[in-house]
Design an enzyme around this catalytic site. Sequence first.
Site, PDB file in Angstrom:
ATOM      1  N   LYS D 166       0.828  -1.205   0.000  1.00  0.00           N
ATOM      2  CA  LYS D 166       0.000   0.000   0.000  1.00  0.00           C
ATOM      3  C   LYS D 166       0.867   1.260   0.000  1.00  0.00           C
ATOM      4  O   LYS D 166       0.549   2.250  -0.674  1.00  0.00           O
ATOM      5  CB  LYS D 166      -0.924  -0.003   1.231  1.00  0.00           C
ATOM      6  CG  LYS D 166      -1.809   1.234   1.372  1.00  0.00           C
ATOM      7  CD  LYS D 166      -2.650   1.488   0.129  1.00  0.00           C
ATOM      8  CE  LYS D 166      -3.747   2.509   0.283  1.00  0.00           C
ATOM      9  NZ  LYS D 166      -3.516   3.658   1.094  1.00  0.00           N
ATOM     10  N   GLU D 173       1.197   6.746  -6.658  1.00  0.00           N
ATOM     11  CA  GLU D 173       0.106   7.724  -6.767  1.00  0.00           C
ATOM     12  C   GLU D 173       0.649   9.153  -6.778  1.00  0.00           C
ATOM     13  O   GLU D 173       0.203   9.993  -7.571  1.00  0.00           O
ATOM     14  CB  GLU D 173      -0.832   7.497  -5.578  1.00  0.00           C
ATOM     15  CG  GLU D 173      -2.025   8.386  -5.452  1.00  0.00           C
ATOM     16  CD  GLU D 173      -2.716   8.147  -4.095  1.00  0.00           C
ATOM     17  OE1 GLU D 173      -3.090   6.997  -3.795  1.00  0.00           O
ATOM     18  OE2 GLU D 173      -2.842   9.110  -3.318  1.00  0.00           O
TER      19      GLU D 173
END
Lengths: 292, 292, 292, 292
Positions: D166, D173
């Site tokens: 993550k 991102e």
Amino acid sequence: MHVGLIGLGKMGLPMRERLRSKGIQVSGFDRNPVSSDAGSLRDLAARLTVPRIVWVMVPSGSATSAVITDLAEVLSEGDLVIEGGNSRYTDDRKHAEQLASRGIRYLDCGVSGGVWGRETGYGLMVGGEEADVIEAMPVFDALRPDGAREDGFVHAGAVGAGHYAKMVHNGIEYGLMQAYAEGYELLESQDIIEDTGGILRAWQSGTVIRSWLLELAVRAVEEDPGLSRIEGFVEDSGEGRWTVEEALAAEVPAPVISAAVFARFASRQEESPAMKLVAALRGQFGGHAVRQ
Amino acid sequence: MHVGLIGLGKMGLPMRERLRSKGIQVSGFDRNPVSSDAGSLRDLAARLTVPRIVWVMVPSGSATSAVITDLAEVLSEGDLVIEGGNSRYTDDRKHAEQLASRGIRYLDCGVSGGVWGRETGYGLMVGGEEADVIEAMPVFDALRPDGAREDGFVHAGAVGAGHYAKMVHNGIEYGLMQAYAEGYELLESQDIIEDTGGILRAWQSGTVIRSWLLELAVRAVEEDPGLSRIEGFVEDSGEGRWTVEEALAAEVPAPVISAAVFARFASRQEESPAMKLVAALRGQFGGHAVRQ
Amino acid sequence: MHVGLIGLGKMGLPMRERLRSKGIQVSGFDRNPVSSDAGSLRDLAARLTVPRIVWVMVPSGSATSAVITDLAEVLSEGDLVIEGGNSRYTDDRKHAEQLASRGIRYLDCGVSGGVWGRETGYGLMVGGEEADVIEAMPVFDALRPDGAREDGFVHAGAVGAGHYAKMVHNGIEYGLMQAYAEGYELLESQDIIEDTGGILRAWQSGTVIRSWLLELAVRAVEEDPGLSRIEGFVEDSGEGRWTVEEALAAEVPAPVISAAVFARFASRQEESPAMKLVAALRGQFGGHAVRQ
Amino acid sequence: MHVGLIGLGKMGLPMRERLRSKGIQVSGFDRNPVSSDAGSLRDLAARLTVPRIVWVMVPSGSATSAVITDLAEVLSEGDLVIEGGNSRYTDDRKHAEQLASRGIRYLDCGVSGGVWGRETGYGLMVGGEEADVIEAMPVFDALRPDGAREDGFVHAGAVGAGHYAKMVHNGIEYGLMQAYAEGYELLESQDIIEDTGGILRAWQSGTVIRSWLLELAVRAVEEDPGLSRIEGFVEDSGEGRWTVEEALAAEVPAPVISAAVFARFASRQEESPAMKLVAALRGQFGGHAVRQ
């Protein structure tokens, strides 16, 4: 409507197929007679509905300029040229003026989609006069993806705006690819990660970073786990550099896109003169051992 | 004044020489008996003027921590330890507290100058209590370059400030080296440039970029034109990474220093997983040939 | 030897002084009659020893090109023009050819040293023919710093090589300044650091990062502790961008120099469209509050 | 199956809804009694099927650690805790060991999807023992997007692997967002571009850079053309910095992700000490005017 298409290579050939499959009559011309429909540009011109629409899809730079020069001879007043190659937007003004002197109209069109476009349609970004865009819309509608026109086609602005938008598209593409690549390497570097390919695959749905490029990364790693058959040697085809040059000219900070371009340059170096100097300096001041 | 010096390696040995040449009595201790003056830390302690001043010059991390633990046993209340290694500043607080529990005082000192310090003196950055700094000033004055004290010595702040300043110094050093290195590569890449070494040499006087690192670059290129005997493989010894970590913690933009650190990482990779993925992605969407 | 100097501004005026102080007879010309020795270029030419040496020191770009065009009219076959402004090296070929058509010789010369050069001498990087360089050597020797010629002067290569070397010099300068600047901000951000100015000052002697730019940083912080009177708004005069453009053209990775250029761009933005989009995206996917 | 969910905030509340809509019985606990199903953790534990499954969805850091400590008291041997917050992966080992000492099992789960997950499902990356993952699969299947499990769920490896994946996801991102942002600014900077919003929209279909983030960018610009209501002030929530820290630790070059993090830092500065120094240096050597 019977349109012309010049350049039947990796991009042009599947575009001719897509146009035909969508009901557009197309004659293609290529110097390679195997795929060419016409024997010459003049022959091509003779086949087309008047006023003619001719799509140019040859390599950017001198090849495109040569075709434009030839078309100025072969086409007639009122015809319309659509330049769809990966040209720099600054070339568009020259080409448009060159053709305008013969009364020939000009649109530039950035085309994205690579080898997948035949099937899924091509993303199109167009620059030029509104009336010309409307006249050529059946061609654009055939090439672009199915669905809402606005999701795969845009009239971006004046002549050059299409290629400028495509250049920025490619600059972004460089940044996106490098971001995924750095993440991929971080996964590969960590012992507790047992399934890099599975992680990429699991990111495809529900996550913030889902994208088409990610899907391609999943395919690449599935086809070749660990990417053991691929060398980390990355070419660049120009648009990334142009994007950085435009950023410099417009005084736009572009640290991510430029980092992505420079990573490609470095990937192609067998030896780095810069890093040799850094190693030499460490040896000079610190007595640090250097590899010789 | 008879002080102790623990660690007689690449840095400690010439520091002992410089201290002695400046009239400071020094006993050194090293695990290597060839260079050691004392047979043990306890033996060392017995030789020194009380309250003792002991300079620690061993590798940062576990080696330094082990020496600090040993000194807590061997030294007495009121003694003063100066930790001169390349420690992270966050270790200083721990070491200071550990010694303070025995009433032993602590200064941290960043030392710059590399192998040249014996001759030119060492740049010194000190953290700790003012009174302790004053007490140890004869040692600092002997080690620092001749000339005004303020030009080669600073009491930078509380415990840890010396090593923090040294860390920042090294972070800057990474950036400076990479800047010269990129410039060097740009000279080497250009055909009309006939004398890269001569250009570096000519920059030494009168220009805005004259510096000691530039002088070292001149030496390096004179000794080995084209740097043909050196590999572009560059180690990093920690402070550059720490600088980037501190920048992250303090929310300070550090694009140049981090780029310099990452260039070193890349210089050491035989294969780049990241660039393999970028190459693979180009193959996926563009049908671009990839090197296999 | 009686030489001409065109352009008596921030650079040209002190250069005339230095030349005269070194025994070179100089007539200067400037559009501003207050400082000009000659009433016109033709008047200037009439005063000089033949074959004439004329140094051009006006702003790069159109101003320099205009002077070159005028000199082609006013000078005679065998005369020698030295173009010392901050021109892009690609302009030199044009200027050299323009003058060559009249039999006038041409050297380009990058000049470093800023406002300090009058006193310390100017670092000089020259491009052109060996014979022309030798003929003008008395002028170069007068302008360059005292000491060994090779430490402040170089004949870098063919026409353009001088300005190319100067461009790279300035690119490096950008990187060096940004490296010091990031370090400065890291010192300012850390509570335990009590004397940032003192640290900069102490780095001047004995350390690896000592340099002339560091000395200027010491002066700046001494004159204005905390730099409270200065705005973090940084212009760029072109060479930094050109250096990145050349890096793109030559496929040389230049992450540090480009980061330094982009930091200047960002420093001048009141609003960043890019960061507005990043903020907007965070709001879109995360429901993160955004500042409005 | 009746599971527990601790933390009913921006993420936990819609997750409870999605779980229930998929037929999973859930009792939630939150310190805010309005949304809480149970009056205390002990009360919560009493309601659940044994062996219990308890999902923790509270802020990372001290809040998560406090809940883990409480759960060690309240749960029984054989129960299973799933830690779904945005914790750093290095915390997972501590939490797993803490619970293991009571015989309680532990999985870590990175959850992506933001406020959209309620509807589209959450991307899930899990670390821990295979048997535990299988036992909790009904919960994962309810939370993840519909479709193939592998497209929105992965068992990434041992304890910590879920949060590591993550973290990398978020690092990517940052890079993706900054790449789009630089491209957006380049479009906005160019006069011939008349329809930035239309270009973003047209990139959604057929192009190489189509993605979910791009769709969000289209929405953002449609809602607020020119982004005039948004300030370019960008927070970061930690994972981007951690990604750079991990890159430093693993010696992975991460120029793009770090550039994206630093751009956010810079976006939040009203004044840049670094750029003040660069401006001051230009004033010192060049007599360049500086803004005061």
